[in-house]
Design a protein around this motif. Structure first.
Motif, PDB file in Angstrom:
ATOM      1  N   PHE A 146      58.068 -22.739  30.584  1.00 61.11           N
ATOM      2  CA  PHE A 146      58.233 -21.320  30.270  1.00 61.11           C
ATOM      3  C   PHE A 146      58.660 -21.133  28.820  1.00 61.11           C
ATOM      4  CE2 PHE A 146      60.937 -17.619  29.762  1.00 61.11           C
ATOM      5  CZ  PHE A 146      60.146 -16.604  30.276  1.00 61.11           C
ATOM      6  N   LEU A 147      59.587 -21.974  28.348  1.00 64.58           N
ATOM      7  CA  LEU A 147      60.076 -21.895  26.968  1.00 64.58           C
ATOM      8  C   LEU A 147      58.929 -21.983  25.967  1.00 64.58           C
ATOM      9  CD1 LEU A 147      63.159 -23.724  25.512  1.00 64.58           C
ATOM     10  CD2 LEU A 147      60.982 -23.937  24.372  1.00 64.58           C
ATOM     11  N   LEU A 148      57.965 -22.862  26.220  1.00 60.42           N
ATOM     12  CA  LEU A 148      56.863 -23.070  25.276  1.00 60.42           C
ATOM     13  C   LEU A 148      55.746 -22.044  25.434  1.00 60.42           C
ATOM     14  CD1 LEU A 148      56.567 -26.970  25.394  1.00 60.42           C
ATOM     15  CD2 LEU A 148      57.806 -25.561  23.741  1.00 60.42           C
ATOM     16  N   SER A 149      55.525 -21.572  26.648  1.00 59.93           N
ATOM     17  CA  SER A 149      54.387 -20.667  26.855  1.00 59.93           C
ATOM     18  C   SER A 149      54.713 -19.229  26.495  1.00 59.93           C
ATOM     19  CB  SER A 149      53.927 -20.734  28.317  1.00 59.93           C
ATOM     20  OG  SER A 149      54.901 -20.180  29.191  1.00 59.93           O
ATOM     21  N   ALA A 150      55.948 -18.796  26.725  1.00 55.91           N
ATOM     22  CA  ALA A 150      56.293 -17.386  26.509  1.00 55.91           C
ATOM     23  C   ALA A 150      55.999 -16.912  25.092  1.00 55.91           C
ATOM     24  CB  ALA A 150      57.762 -17.141  26.872  1.00 55.91           C
ATOM     25  N   PRO A 151      56.389 -17.645  24.040  1.00 53.56           N
ATOM     26  CA  PRO A 151      56.079 -17.155  22.696  1.00 53.56           C
ATOM     27  C   PRO A 151      54.641 -17.401  22.261  1.00 53.56           C
ATOM     28  CG  PRO A 151      57.262 -19.224  22.545  1.00 53.56           C
ATOM     29  CD  PRO A 151      57.230 -18.858  23.998  1.00 53.56           C
ATOM     30  N   ALA A 152      53.894 -18.176  23.019  1.00 52.39           N
ATOM     31  CA  ALA A 152      52.551 -18.571  22.583  1.00 52.39           C
ATOM     32  C   ALA A 152      51.445 -17.729  23.191  1.00 52.39           C
ATOM     33  CB  ALA A 152      52.307 -20.049  22.917  1.00 52.39           C
ATOM     34  N   ILE A 153      51.630 -17.224  24.412  1.00 53.06           N
ATOM     35  CA  ILE A 153      50.517 -16.581  25.111  1.00 53.06           C
ATOM     36  C   ILE A 153      50.874 -15.212  25.670  1.00 53.06           C
ATOM     37  CG2 ILE A 153      49.501 -18.817  25.706  1.00 53.06           C
ATOM     38  CD1 ILE A 153      50.586 -18.449  28.545  1.00 53.06           C
ATOM     39  N   ASN A 154      51.980 -14.619  25.217  1.00 50.21           N
ATOM     40  CA  ASN A 154      52.324 -13.308  25.768  1.00 50.21           C
ATOM     41  C   ASN A 154      51.373 -12.237  25.230  1.00 50.21           C
ATOM     42  OD1 ASN A 154      53.651 -11.641  23.510  1.00 50.21           O
ATOM     43  ND2 ASN A 154      54.786 -13.569  23.378  1.00 50.21           N
ATOM     44  N   PRO A 155      51.286 -11.075  25.864  1.00 46.71           N
ATOM     45  CA  PRO A 155      50.283 -10.074  25.482  1.00 46.71           C
ATOM     46  C   PRO A 155      50.408  -9.588  24.041  1.00 46.71           C
ATOM     47  CG  PRO A 155      51.191  -9.582  27.644  1.00 46.71           C
ATOM     48  CD  PRO A 155      52.012 -10.688  27.091  1.00 46.71           C
ATOM     49  N   VAL A 156      51.637  -9.471  23.536  1.00 41.15           N
ATOM     50  CA  VAL A 156      51.803  -8.991  22.164  1.00 41.15           C
ATOM     51  C   VAL A 156      51.209  -9.983  21.172  1.00 41.15           C
ATOM     52  CG1 VAL A 156      53.496  -8.319  20.421  1.00 41.15           C
ATOM     53  CG2 VAL A 156      53.854  -7.691  22.808  1.00 41.15           C
ATOM     54  N   VAL A 157      51.442 -11.269  21.393  1.00 43.81           N
ATOM     55  CA  VAL A 157      50.920 -12.309  20.509  1.00 43.81           C
ATOM     56  C   VAL A 157      49.391 -12.330  20.546  1.00 43.81           C
ATOM     57  CG1 VAL A 157      50.743 -14.808  20.218  1.00 43.81           C
ATOM     58  CG2 VAL A 157      52.978 -13.750  20.579  1.00 43.81           C
ATOM     59  N   LEU A 158      48.827 -12.248  21.729  1.00 41.36           N
ATOM     60  CA  LEU A 158      47.370 -12.280  21.837  1.00 41.36           C
ATOM     61  C   LEU A 158      46.737 -11.028  21.229  1.00 41.36           C
ATOM     62  CD1 LEU A 158      46.976 -13.757  25.437  1.00 41.36           C
ATOM     63  CD2 LEU A 158      46.886 -14.944  23.238  1.00 41.36           C
ATOM     64  N   THR A 159      47.381  -9.885  21.396  1.00 44.48           N
ATOM     65  CA  THR A 159      46.874  -8.660  20.779  1.00 44.48           C
ATOM     66  C   THR A 159      46.923  -8.755  19.261  1.00 44.48           C
ATOM     67  OG1 THR A 159      47.601  -7.347  22.682  1.00 44.48           O
ATOM     68  CG2 THR A 159      47.163  -6.167  20.627  1.00 44.48           C
ATOM     69  N   ALA A 160      48.039  -9.285  18.729  1.00 48.03           N
ATOM     70  CA  ALA A 160      48.147  -9.454  17.281  1.00 48.03           C
ATOM     71  C   ALA A 160      47.080 -10.409  16.758  1.00 48.03           C
ATOM     72  CB  ALA A 160      49.540  -9.977  16.924  1.00 48.03           C
ATOM     73  N   THR A 161      46.763 -11.443  17.520  1.00 48.23           N
ATOM     74  CA  THR A 161      45.724 -12.384  17.109  1.00 48.23           C
ATOM     75  C   THR A 161      44.355 -11.711  17.075  1.00 48.23           C
ATOM     76  OG1 THR A 161      47.003 -14.173  18.135  1.00 48.23           O
ATOM     77  CG2 THR A 161      44.713 -14.634  17.600  1.00 48.23           C
ATOM     78  N   ALA A 162      44.092 -10.870  18.066  1.00 44.63           N
ATOM     79  CA  ALA A 162      42.811 -10.157  18.089  1.00 44.63           C
ATOM     80  C   ALA A 162      42.692  -9.207  16.899  1.00 44.63           C
ATOM     81  CB  ALA A 162      42.672  -9.383  19.395  1.00 44.63           C
ATOM     82  N   VAL A 163      43.790  -8.563  16.520  1.00 45.03           N
ATOM     83  CA  VAL A 163      43.770  -7.650  15.378  1.00 45.03           C
ATOM     84  C   VAL A 163      43.596  -8.414  14.070  1.00 45.03           C
ATOM     85  CG1 VAL A 163      45.137  -5.964  14.087  1.00 45.03           C
ATOM     86  CG2 VAL A 163      45.123  -5.904  16.585  1.00 45.03           C
ATOM     87  N   ALA A 164      44.253  -9.577  13.970  1.00 48.82           N
ATOM     88  CA  ALA A 164      44.192 -10.360  12.734  1.00 48.82           C
ATOM     89  C   ALA A 164      42.831 -11.019  12.538  1.00 48.82           C
ATOM     90  CB  ALA A 164      45.286 -11.417  12.736  1.00 48.82           C
TER      91      ALA A 164
END
Length: 343
Positions: A146-164
């Motif tokens: 959980f520690l490693l996945s939460a900052p890597a695949i949460n919806p905000v991170v994935l949305t920011a990646t799509a925008v970038a």
């Protein structure tokens, strides 16, 4: 006047009943926080001209910029993580996790890794939450996934990646796949090779007998003080390394496929970017390949300088010295393979 002696009951010699003097030992002086702060302020005033000259140097200005940027990015999510950690510790019964996660660690790891996708925070939030999960009886392998996945695949991170990366939607899929694979693989690796004596959670005050509100804010104060100090240390280290690494080195490494991956992996550790902002930094590095930039996005959320410092403060130095290098090597490998296949 003579001083009399009394015979002790056990046959030994007893000291005089009248003391030689009435003096008491002087109270010891202690260097407390207000006194230390006063001394620092006086020193700064006395040497204000040299200090002002040092701060005006370009290197120090760059250092201050990076330090403040890391703190501003990370502190809100650290507070979020501390609040979630306190809520888990106080309001969520331990039996909940026994029902929510599979009993076998091999099955609990992917479930916990997938659950990381629902926490809208970065690594500064996931560290205290993972510590709270371990305290509530969750198997360490699942808590670390959980520690490693939460900052890597949460919806905000994935949305920011799509925008970038508007022209490369495959980057979103590649980041999700690589981040989840790293989290689950490290969880399974810990279950296979990890030892419980490597995990040393810091001592916490007992809140038995207190109301839930008092226990909640007591836990918040403890975690903010403890994790916040290590965040400052990590931010200072990141700023120091960023200020001394020449920028032209990046251009020289971009043309080499293997070296570019390793350089951006190392850069992710040094820069200590928030996982919700690193996609825009990666998108700006247009001289590098998509696979190299994916490596920055996969490595950064799972291991950087501030995260290493926070892991050491939450789980112990013995844990961090073993877990961080293994996470770095696995993240680089998984990112390179995922980029080769999907990008």
């Amino acid at each position: 006047m003579a001083i009399t002696k009394t015979a002790p009951r056990d046959g030994g010699e007893r000291a005089d009943t009248a003391p030689d003097d009435d003096r008491t030992p002087p109270a010891t002086r202690r260097l407390d926080s207000p006194l230390l702060l006063t001394l620092l302020l006086l020193t700064a005033v006395m040497f204000q001209d040299p200090v002002r000259g040092a701060l005006a140097a370009p290197v120090m200005q760059s250092w201050m910029t990076v330090f403040v940027a890391v703190m501003v990015q990370a502190l809100p999510f650290l507070v979020l993580g501390v609040l979630l950690s306190a809520a888990i510790a106080v309001f969520v019964p331990a039996s909940f996790f026994a029902r929510a996660l599979p009993a076998h660690p091999l099955l609990a790891v992917p479930v916990a890794g997938a659950a990381g996708a629902v926490l809208p925070g970065c690594e500064c939030a996931s560290v205290p939450v993972a510590g709270a999960l371990v305290r509530r009886g969750v198997t360490p392998a699942a808590a670390l996934a959980f520690l490693l996945s939460a900052p890597a695949i949460n919806p905000v991170v994935l949305t920011a990646t799509a925008v970038a990366f508007p022209g490369n939607p495959e980057m979103v899929l590649a980041r999700f796949v690589a981040g989840l694979l790293v989290a689950c693989a490290m969880g399974w690796l810990w279950h296979r090779l990890g030892r419980t004596d490597w995990l040393r959670l810091p001592a916490r005050a007992s809140y038995e007998g207190q109301g839930k509100g008092a226990a909640f804010w007591g836990s918040v104060r403890h975690d903010v003080t403890h994790a916040g100090g290590f965040l400052v240390v990590g931010a200072m280290a990141a700023a120091t390394l960023k200020a001394v690494v020449p920028a032209h080195w990046l251009g020289a490494a971009a043309g080499h496929p293997v070296l570019s991956v390793l350089v951006l992996a190392a850069l992710a550790v040094v820069l200590s970017l928030c996982s919700e902002a690193d996609a825009f930094v990666a998108a700006s590095l247009t001289q590098f390949s998509l696979t190299a930039r994916l490596t920055l996005l996969v490595v950064g959320p799972v291991i950087d300088l501030k995260l290493f410092a926070m892991q050491a403060g939450t789980f112990g130095r013995a844990f961090a010295l073993r877990f961080a290098p293994a996470t770095f090597a696995l993240a680089v490998l998984v990112a390179a393979l995922t980029g080769t296949v999907l990008l």
